[in-house]
Structures are given as structure tokens and as C-alpha cells.
Design a protein around this motif. Structure first.
Motif, PDB file in Angstrom:
ATOM      1  N   ALA A  51      16.943  -0.019  -2.476  1.00  0.00           N
ATOM      2  CA  ALA A  51      17.015   1.124  -3.382  1.00  0.00           C
ATOM      3  C   ALA A  51      17.805   2.232  -2.680  1.00  0.00           C
ATOM      4  O   ALA A  51      17.693   2.390  -1.470  1.00  0.00           O
ATOM      5  CB  ALA A  51      15.620   1.623  -3.738  1.00  0.00           C
ATOM      6  N   PRO A  52      18.604   2.981  -3.425  1.00  0.00           N
ATOM      7  CA  PRO A  52      19.405   4.041  -2.793  1.00  0.00           C
ATOM      8  C   PRO A  52      18.525   5.190  -2.330  1.00  0.00           C
ATOM      9  O   PRO A  52      17.781   5.776  -3.121  1.00  0.00           O
ATOM     10  CB  PRO A  52      20.355   4.471  -3.911  1.00  0.00           C
ATOM     11  CG  PRO A  52      19.633   4.142  -5.179  1.00  0.00           C
ATOM     12  CD  PRO A  52      18.832   2.917  -4.878  1.00  0.00           C
TER      13      PRO A  52
ATOM     14  N   LEU B 163       0.823  -1.210   0.000  1.00  0.00           N
ATOM     15  CA  LEU B 163       0.000   0.000   0.000  1.00  0.00           C
ATOM     16  C   LEU B 163       0.858   1.262   0.000  1.00  0.00           C
ATOM     17  O   LEU B 163       0.564   2.239  -0.699  1.00  0.00           O
ATOM     18  CB  LEU B 163      -0.914   0.002   1.236  1.00  0.00           C
ATOM     19  CG  LEU B 163      -1.740   1.272   1.439  1.00  0.00           C
ATOM     20  CD1 LEU B 163      -2.865   1.346   0.423  1.00  0.00           C
ATOM     21  CD2 LEU B 163      -2.305   1.341   2.856  1.00  0.00           C
ATOM     22  N   HIS B 164       1.945   1.249   0.760  1.00  0.00           N
ATOM     23  CA  HIS B 164       2.782   2.438   0.938  1.00  0.00           C
ATOM     24  C   HIS B 164       3.674   2.701  -0.274  1.00  0.00           C
ATOM     25  O   HIS B 164       4.379   3.700  -0.320  1.00  0.00           O
ATOM     26  CB  HIS B 164       3.637   2.257   2.201  1.00  0.00           C
ATOM     27  CG  HIS B 164       3.989   3.528   2.900  1.00  0.00           C
ATOM     28  ND1 HIS B 164       3.076   4.506   3.185  1.00  0.00           N
ATOM     29  CD2 HIS B 164       5.173   3.982   3.394  1.00  0.00           C
ATOM     30  CE1 HIS B 164       3.671   5.497   3.819  1.00  0.00           C
ATOM     31  NE2 HIS B 164       4.945   5.217   3.945  1.00  0.00           N
ATOM     32  N   MET B 165       3.667   1.775  -1.242  1.00  0.00           N
ATOM     33  CA  MET B 165       4.403   1.914  -2.502  1.00  0.00           C
ATOM     34  C   MET B 165       5.915   1.958  -2.311  1.00  0.00           C
ATOM     35  O   MET B 165       6.640   2.543  -3.124  1.00  0.00           O
ATOM     36  CB  MET B 165       3.924   3.145  -3.281  1.00  0.00           C
ATOM     37  CG  MET B 165       2.475   3.065  -3.704  1.00  0.00           C
ATOM     38  SD  MET B 165       1.883   4.570  -4.535  1.00  0.00           S
ATOM     39  CE  MET B 165       1.828   5.707  -3.142  1.00  0.00           C
ATOM     40  N   ASP B 166       6.414   1.352  -1.250  1.00  0.00           N
ATOM     41  CA  ASP B 166       7.853   1.230  -1.083  1.00  0.00           C
ATOM     42  C   ASP B 166       8.377   0.185  -2.061  1.00  0.00           C
ATOM     43  O   ASP B 166       7.665  -0.759  -2.417  1.00  0.00           O
ATOM     44  CB  ASP B 166       8.191   0.817   0.352  1.00  0.00           C
ATOM     45  CG  ASP B 166       7.854   1.901   1.350  1.00  0.00           C
ATOM     46  OD1 ASP B 166       8.219   3.057   1.103  1.00  0.00           O
ATOM     47  OD2 ASP B 166       7.221   1.603   2.388  1.00  0.00           O
ATOM     48  N   PRO B 167       9.638   0.298  -2.484  1.00  0.00           N
ATOM     49  CA  PRO B 167      10.180  -0.691  -3.430  1.00  0.00           C
ATOM     50  C   PRO B 167      10.262  -2.081  -2.828  1.00  0.00           C
ATOM     51  O   PRO B 167      10.391  -2.237  -1.611  1.00  0.00           O
ATOM     52  CB  PRO B 167      11.571  -0.133  -3.762  1.00  0.00           C
ATOM     53  CG  PRO B 167      11.902   0.788  -2.638  1.00  0.00           C
ATOM     54  CD  PRO B 167      10.610   1.350  -2.161  1.00  0.00           C
ATOM     55  N   ASP B 168      10.182  -3.093  -3.686  1.00  0.00           N
ATOM     56  CA  ASP B 168      10.238  -4.481  -3.230  1.00  0.00           C
ATOM     57  C   ASP B 168      11.643  -4.899  -2.806  1.00  0.00           C
ATOM     58  O   ASP B 168      11.805  -5.902  -2.114  1.00  0.00           O
ATOM     59  CB  ASP B 168       9.758  -5.424  -4.335  1.00  0.00           C
ATOM     60  CG  ASP B 168       8.238  -5.438  -4.435  1.00  0.00           C
ATOM     61  OD1 ASP B 168       7.580  -4.886  -3.548  1.00  0.00           O
ATOM     62  OD2 ASP B 168       7.720  -6.009  -5.409  1.00  0.00           O
ATOM     63  N   GLY B 169      12.645  -4.182  -3.230  1.00  0.00           N
ATOM     64  CA  GLY B 169      14.022  -4.533  -2.895  1.00  0.00           C
ATOM     65  C   GLY B 169      14.818  -3.303  -2.524  1.00  0.00           C
ATOM     66  O   GLY B 169      14.291  -2.183  -2.488  1.00  0.00           O
TER      67      GLY B 169
ATOM     68  N   ALA C  45      18.550   8.637  -3.592  1.00  0.00           N
ATOM     69  CA  ALA C  45      19.956   9.037  -3.474  1.00  0.00           C
ATOM     70  C   ALA C  45      20.844   8.173  -4.356  1.00  0.00           C
ATOM     71  O   ALA C  45      21.723   7.460  -3.878  1.00  0.00           O
ATOM     72  CB  ALA C  45      20.390   8.949  -2.016  1.00  0.00           C
ATOM     73  N   PRO C  46      20.654   8.238  -5.677  1.00  0.00           N
ATOM     74  CA  PRO C  46      21.458   7.399  -6.575  1.00  0.00           C
ATOM     75  C   PRO C  46      22.902   7.873  -6.733  1.00  0.00           C
ATOM     76  O   PRO C  46      23.745   7.124  -7.205  1.00  0.00           O
ATOM     77  CB  PRO C  46      20.703   7.496  -7.904  1.00  0.00           C
ATOM     78  CG  PRO C  46      20.006   8.823  -7.834  1.00  0.00           C
ATOM     79  CD  PRO C  46      19.631   9.007  -6.395  1.00  0.00           C
TER      80      PRO C  46
END
Length: 370
Positions: free
Chosen positions: A230-231, A222-228, A296-297
Motif C-alpha cells: 500500500a502506498p 492485530l496491528h491492522m496493517d494491510p495484507d499487501g 501516500a497515494p
């Protein structure tokens, strides 16, 4: 220094009859959520699918069901831990009770957890989703959301949030490069009651409305955070209150900044109820929490995000609570802001017994008492 990673310890066992999960140290929440859902059960899981179960729980743990069922650490029934002396200990209410108390909310300074057991709940679906509004209505919507949170039943958890999506392929086309103010709502009661409660928010005219009955497994996304991994960079804390002035400053500091997501989360309910049977952190008295982050890439992007988040925290400092959630503290904090005075001194005494030479260090260290 030896950096110990437990990511390959991924075992999950569900005792459906007793509604207990046992998970190994490297397990992430989506693995528990999906395994428990096969039995019609739910855990007090984190809001992102790839959050580590153990670290989340040792820090307290705020789930979408916390206003109804309290923080995650309060549902722990046993912890298996390797101490600094090399002993494998299974600790619970009857065995090493002081260590069991300390691990439930005291963080990662006391030992190396290899497995954890906790209660599950008979929940298979919830009424939940997101109401989306144009970002230029951010002040209006967040003020309406803040007023709406007054007097809500414990079954309702919600977040007021500003989202500023970058124009990159990983973001779905309808929202790519767009900015919104949203309200995320999670209701764990009857859907009809949930629909009645969120009607005032629907009356504000969202441009998208995804609130519906969903399987408990979908709540993890629901919160749309990435599945893995991420920087990114972020930080947050607890707030004693939210008023119109705070919201005006919040919107001014966030909209147009490098911050991708800035949220105000409604707490209270069971989150604030203390119980002497629980651990080093058993509740959070502050009624709201704030957390902001950005992508933060590159080092330059990270510096820009960290500066924007630090500026936001500084502006909101007059509303900041004395104590904050260990898991929301992504910057160095004084221990006095993470634990009550009594809990901190007891944690130091436990640390002196189980790790007197301070072999095991965590991001928010507990020094032994001598």
C-alpha cells in the motif's frame, strides 16, 4: 544498477521435531506463521502479515514476542547467501562465522540471502487484542499506559497508538473516518494472568475491547496493517524514555495531522539483554520505540506525510536514543546511529572480505574497510 527481487522464492519448510523453519528469500511472514501454526509452533514474526522475513531478520526484527524471546536475528541458526564473488555459502556458527555474525542484524550490504533458518517456539495462542478510546482522551490514556508499562513481566508486550482512519471504503464501517487512541496488548502467558494485568487499562473505560485468547495466526493482523503493498510513508526511532511532556507533544503533533498511525512501543525485557553469541545487532537498550506513518497515494499526500513525520521526530529529538532499529529507520541515517562503534567497524572489515569492491548495496549501506 541491477535491482534484484526475490519475491518468487517462497518455499517454507517446518522441521517440527527440532522446531526450526527454513524459508526462501521472498517469503513473507504470514506464510511462515500459518505453516508453523499447523504444528503448534510460532515464529518471532513481524507485526504485519506481508513483511519480508529475510529483510526483517537481517535488520534485527522486533516481534510481538520480543520482550520474552529477544529480537528475531538472535534465533537464526543458518543463512544461505550468494556473495559478491558469486559463491553460494551456507553460513552458521561453524562455517564462515564472521559472515554469520554480520548478517544477523547488519542489514543487506553483505550478500544476497537466498534462504534463512531460525528457531520456532511452542506457542499456539496468545491473550491479545486492542482497547479503544476516544482520541480526545489521547494524552490521558497514553500517560496511563506509560505508567502501566513500569514493572510488567516480559510476557507482556504493548503499544500506545493514535489512529486516524480516512473515510474510505477499505476501512470497516465502525471506524471509518474516525480517530482513536488505542492500547494494543499481547500476553504470552496464562489468559487469567493477562486479564488481571490489563484490568487497570479496562478500568479506564474503553469504547471497544477486543482483548481475548486468539490463535497465534491472528496475531499477525492485530496491528491492522494491510495484507499487501500500500502506498505510504513513515519513519521512526528509539526513545530513551517517555514522560508526560513527550506525550503532550506527541499528541499535539499527531492529532489532526496527515499521520494515519503513530505508535509508542514498549521494549525492554529480553529485547535489551545482550549475549556475545549473537550477531551484529543483538539487543536494543532503549526502553521504547516510536514509529509514525501515513497514506501516500499521491506525491502531494506523500510530501505532507513526510513533513508531518519529520516534524514529529524533530520535536521528540531530545528523547531520541543514540541507536535505533534498522527496520524503523525509513530515512537516511548515519551508521553510528544504527550500530555500536565496535559492530560498525567489524561490519566494515567483514564487508572488505566478502565484497571489497562494494558490488552489493542496501538502503543503509556498509562501506568496506581498507
Amino acid at each position: 544498477t541491477i535491482l534484484l527481487k526475490t519475491e518468487r522464492m517462497r518455499g517454507v519448510t517446518i522441521d517440527a521435531e527440532n522446531r526450526i523453519a527454513r524459508v526462501e528469500a521472498g517469503t513473507i511472514w504470514i506464510e511462515v506463521v500459518e505453516a508453523a501454526a499447523e504444528h503448534g509452533l510460532a515464529a518471532l514474526a513481524g507485526s504485519a502479515p506481508d513483511v519480508g522475513v529475510v529483510g526483517y531478520t537481517l535488520g534485527g526484527g522486533l516481534s510481538w514476542l520480543a520482550r520474552k524471546h529477544g529480537i528475531g536475528a538472535n534465533q537464526v541458526t543458518a543463512i544461505e547467501v550468494v556473495t559478491a564473488s558469486g559463491d553460494l555459502v551456507r553460513t552458521d556458527w561453524a562455517n564462515e562465522p564472521d559472515l554469520f555474525w554480520a548478517l544477523r542484524g547488519g542489514g543487506g550490504s553483505l550478500g544476497i540471502v537466498t534462504a534463512i533458518e531460525f528457531n520456532l517456539f511452542p506457542i499456539s495462542e496468545v491473550y491479545a487484542g486492542i482497547l479503544w478510546y476516544p482520541v480526545d482522551r489521547a494524552g490521558e490514556i497514553l500517560k496511563a499506559w506509560r505508567a502501566w508499562t513500569e514493572g510488567l513481566p516480559d510476557e507482556m508486550t504493548s503499544v500506545g497508538r493514535v489512529l486516524q482512519f480516512p473515510p474510505i471504503p477499505q476501512v470497516p464501517e465502525p471506524i471509518r473516518g474516525q480517530s482513536f487512541v488505542v492500547v494494543e496488548a499481547i500476553w504470552s502467558g496464562k489468559p487469567a494472568d493477562g486479564a488481571r494485568l490489563i484490568e487497570p487499562l479496562r478500568a479506564l473505560g474503553p469504547v471497544m475491547d477486543t482483548v481475548m485468547t486468539i490463535p497465534i495466526t491472528e496475531l499477525s493482523r492485530l496491528h491492522m496493517d494491510p495484507d499487501g503493498p500500500a502506498p505510504g510513508a513513515g519513519d521512526g526511532g528509539m526513545l530513551e524514555d517517555i514522560d508526560d511532556h513527550l506525550i503532550d507533544l506527541f499528541v499535539e503533533m499527531v492529532v489532526g495531522s496527515p499521520i494515519l498511525s503513530a505508535e509508542l512501543r514498549h521494549l525492554g525485557g529480553a529485547v535489551a539483554r545482550r549475549d556475545s553469541r549473537h550477531g551484529a545487532v543483538d539487543a536494543f537498550e532503549a526502553p521504547y520505540a516510536m514509529y509514525a506513518l501515513g497514506a501516500a497515494p499521491t506525491p502531494e499526500a506523500k510530501a505532507a506525510v513526510e513533513a508531518a513525520v519529520a516534524d514529529l521526530r524533530q520535536v521528540l529529538e531530545p528523547w531520541e536514543a543514540d541507536h535505533t532499529h534498522l527496520n524503523f529507520a525509513d530515512s537516511r541515517r548515519k551508521a553510528a546511529s544504527l550500530f555500536s562503534s565496535a559492530s560498525y567497524h567489524r561490519l566494515r572489515r567483514v564487508k572488505a572480505i566478502v565484497d571489497p569492491t562494494d558490488v552489493i548495496r542496501s538502503n543503509h549501506p556498509i562501506p568496506p574497510a581498507f
